[in-house]
Scaffold this motif. Structure first.
Motif, mmCIF file in Angstrom:
data_model
loop_
_atom_site.group_PDB
_atom_site.id
_atom_site.type_symbol
_atom_site.label_atom_id
_atom_site.label_comp_id
_atom_site.label_asym_id
_atom_site.label_seq_id
_atom_site.Cartn_x
_atom_site.Cartn_y
_atom_site.Cartn_z
ATOM 1 N N VAL A 1 0.826 -1.215 0.000
ATOM 2 C CA VAL A 1 0.000 0.000 0.000
ATOM 3 C C VAL A 1 0.860 1.265 0.000
ATOM 4 C CG1 VAL A 1 -1.981 -1.089 1.104
ATOM 5 C CG2 VAL A 1 -0.192 -0.076 2.526
ATOM 6 N N ASP A 2 2.120 1.134 0.426
ATOM 7 C CA ASP A 2 3.007 2.296 0.439
ATOM 8 C C ASP A 2 3.737 2.499 -0.880
ATOM 9 O OD1 ASP A 2 2.400 2.875 3.114
ATOM 10 O OD2 ASP A 2 3.890 1.441 3.827
ATOM 11 N N GLY A 3 3.445 1.646 -1.837
ATOM 12 C CA GLY A 3 4.056 1.793 -3.147
ATOM 13 C C GLY A 3 5.398 1.119 -3.297
ATOM 14 N N ASP A 4 5.849 0.394 -2.263
ATOM 15 C CA ASP A 4 7.116 -0.331 -2.385
ATOM 16 C C ASP A 4 6.954 -1.466 -3.384
ATOM 17 O OD1 ASP A 4 8.348 1.263 -0.519
ATOM 18 O OD2 ASP A 4 7.869 -0.055 1.170
ATOM 19 N N PRO A 5 8.026 -1.796 -4.113
ATOM 20 C CA PRO A 5 7.920 -2.878 -5.104
ATOM 21 C C PRO A 5 7.817 -4.247 -4.426
ATOM 22 C CG PRO A 5 10.180 -2.103 -4.941
ATOM 23 C CD PRO A 5 9.352 -1.169 -4.114
ATOM 24 N N GLY A 6 7.272 -5.194 -5.150
ATOM 25 C CA GLY A 6 7.210 -6.556 -4.659
ATOM 26 C C GLY A 6 5.909 -6.899 -3.956
ATOM 27 N N TYR A 7 5.774 -8.185 -3.648
ATOM 28 C CA TYR A 7 4.603 -8.679 -2.928
ATOM 29 C C TYR A 7 4.682 -8.276 -1.455
ATOM 30 C CZ TYR A 7 3.203 -11.828 -6.745
ATOM 31 O OH TYR A 7 2.775 -12.354 -7.940
ATOM 32 N N VAL A 8 3.531 -8.014 -0.865
ATOM 33 C CA VAL A 8 3.481 -7.782 0.576
ATOM 34 C C VAL A 8 3.841 -9.076 1.303
ATOM 35 C CG1 VAL A 8 2.027 -7.133 2.529
ATOM 36 C CG2 VAL A 8 1.736 -5.987 0.329
ATOM 37 N N TRP A 9 3.278 -10.207 0.835
ATOM 38 C CA TRP A 9 3.504 -11.507 1.463
ATOM 39 C C TRP A 9 4.031 -12.493 0.427
ATOM 40 C CZ3 TRP A 9 3.521 -10.576 6.306
ATOM 41 C CH2 TRP A 9 2.583 -9.725 6.890
ATOM 42 N N ALA A 10 5.069 -13.212 0.801
ATOM 43 C CA ALA A 10 5.674 -14.170 -0.119
ATOM 44 C C ALA A 10 4.750 -15.338 -0.422
ATOM 45 C CB ALA A 10 6.996 -14.690 0.448
ATOM 46 N N GLN A 11 3.811 -15.644 0.492
ATOM 47 C CA GLN A 11 2.885 -16.739 0.187
ATOM 48 C C GLN A 11 1.957 -16.376 -0.975
ATOM 49 O OE1 GLN A 11 3.345 -15.399 3.267
ATOM 50 N NE2 GLN A 11 1.446 -15.415 4.466
ATOM 51 N N ALA A 12 1.687 -15.092 -1.176
ATOM 52 C CA ALA A 12 0.903 -14.673 -2.337
ATOM 53 C C ALA A 12 1.701 -14.878 -3.616
ATOM 54 C CB ALA A 12 0.480 -13.212 -2.199
ATOM 55 N N LEU A 13 3.004 -14.654 -3.558
ATOM 56 C CA LEU A 13 3.891 -14.927 -4.692
ATOM 57 C C LEU A 13 3.849 -16.425 -5.018
ATOM 58 C CD1 LEU A 13 7.582 -13.656 -4.942
ATOM 59 C CD2 LEU A 13 6.913 -15.920 -5.670
ATOM 60 N N HIS A 14 3.991 -17.260 -3.985
ATOM 61 C CA HIS A 14 3.937 -18.714 -4.162
ATOM 62 C C HIS A 14 2.594 -19.132 -4.768
ATOM 63 C CE1 HIS A 14 4.376 -22.934 -2.128
ATOM 64 N NE2 HIS A 14 4.682 -22.969 -3.401
ATOM 65 N N CYS A 15 1.537 -18.563 -4.264
ATOM 66 C CA CYS A 15 0.199 -18.860 -4.782
ATOM 67 C C CYS A 15 0.112 -18.507 -6.261
ATOM 68 C CB CYS A 15 -0.843 -18.080 -3.986
ATOM 69 S SG CYS A 15 -2.544 -18.298 -4.565
ATOM 70 N N ASP A 16 0.652 -17.359 -6.654
ATOM 71 C CA ASP A 16 0.581 -16.931 -8.056
ATOM 72 C C ASP A 16 1.409 -17.836 -8.960
ATOM 73 O OD1 ASP A 16 -1.242 -14.923 -7.837
ATOM 74 O OD2 ASP A 16 0.187 -13.268 -8.009
ATOM 75 N N VAL A 17 2.558 -18.314 -8.464
ATOM 76 C CA VAL A 17 3.361 -19.248 -9.264
ATOM 77 C C VAL A 17 2.559 -20.504 -9.551
ATOM 78 C CG1 VAL A 17 5.364 -20.786 -9.207
ATOM 79 C CG2 VAL A 17 5.620 -18.388 -8.526
ATOM 80 N N LEU A 18 1.936 -21.075 -8.518
ATOM 81 C CA LEU A 18 1.169 -22.309 -8.701
ATOM 82 C C LEU A 18 -0.086 -22.069 -9.528
ATOM 83 C CD1 LEU A 18 1.557 -23.874 -5.149
ATOM 84 C CD2 LEU A 18 2.800 -24.466 -7.234
ATOM 85 N N ARG A 19 -0.730 -20.952 -9.297
ATOM 86 C CA ARG A 19 -1.931 -20.627 -10.078
ATOM 87 C C ARG A 19 -1.573 -20.458 -11.554
ATOM 88 N NH1 ARG A 19 -4.498 -15.493 -7.832
ATOM 89 N NH2 ARG A 19 -4.941 -16.889 -6.098
#
Length: 205
Positions: free
Chosen positions: A142-160
């Protein structure tokens, strides 16, 4: 925040089970959709974490396996093992442990993960996830920093992106300790799906 370790294997549970019983000192194994299964090892046992087990499992089964370890909600490591040898390593935040490392994901090669596709591959989502560039607004800082807030969301997107259904992406984020700690919830979520206790592990329900 959470930490978990899982191994995704592109063979059905019934085929993998004899090997898993042989090599895993303690843990659980469950189905993960059509033609896949997941292993959740007890990482408190020496030489029984996902990266230690991935090589022997790949060698014994003769298939590539994908070991995933997610640290404290902010770092995801993925390793692809083939025939007992590590073939590829991904690290979403290598600078966390090495100040001299580049401040960008290591090993962000979508082609390295295609053997784990369960359906049509969303190449754009896969490449974006591995680059730590979320597509969905809710995964962005929400502060505009790059990247995922949570790495589990990244993992979820890889599998999805590899065609796995939501049910499987959720199961891939379970940990041995979470499963032991909430047996009633686990039983309800699995809904009669098979679970195999490996090594010294007791059945959770």
């Amino acid at each position: 925040m959470t930490t978990y370790g899982t191994i995704l294997i592109p063979v059905p549970l019934e085929r993998a089970a004899p090997v898993l019983r042989e090599v895993c000192a303690a843990g659980y194994a469950i189905p993960a959709g059509q033609g896949f299964c997941l292993v959740h090892p007890d990482r408190s046992v020496d030489d029984n974490d996902v990266f230690a087990l991935a090589g022997p499992i790949s060698a014994e089964l003769g298939v590539p396996v994908l070991a995933a370890f997610q640290y404290d909600g902010d770092r995801l490591e993925l390793e692809v093992w083939r025939d007992g040898v590590r073939d590829h390593r991904y690290d979403s935040w290598p600078i966390r442990d090495d100040e001299d490392a580049l401040d960008e994901p290591l090993g962000a090669d979508p082609a390295a993960f295609l053997d784990f596709a369960a359906g049509p591959v969303d190449g754009h989502r896969l490449a974006s996830a591995l680059a730590d560039t979320p597509i969905d607004v809710e995964d962005m800082d929400v502060d505009g920093d790059p990247g995922y807030v949570w790495a589990q969301a990244l993992h979820c997107d890889v599998l999805r992106a590899l065609g796995h259904p939501d049910q499987v992406t959720r199961r891939a984020q379970w940990d041995y300790f979470h499963m032991r700690g909430a047996p009633q919830t686990l039983a309800e979520v699995l809904g009669g799906t098979e679970i195999i206790a490996l090594g010294t592990a007791d059945r959770p329900f």
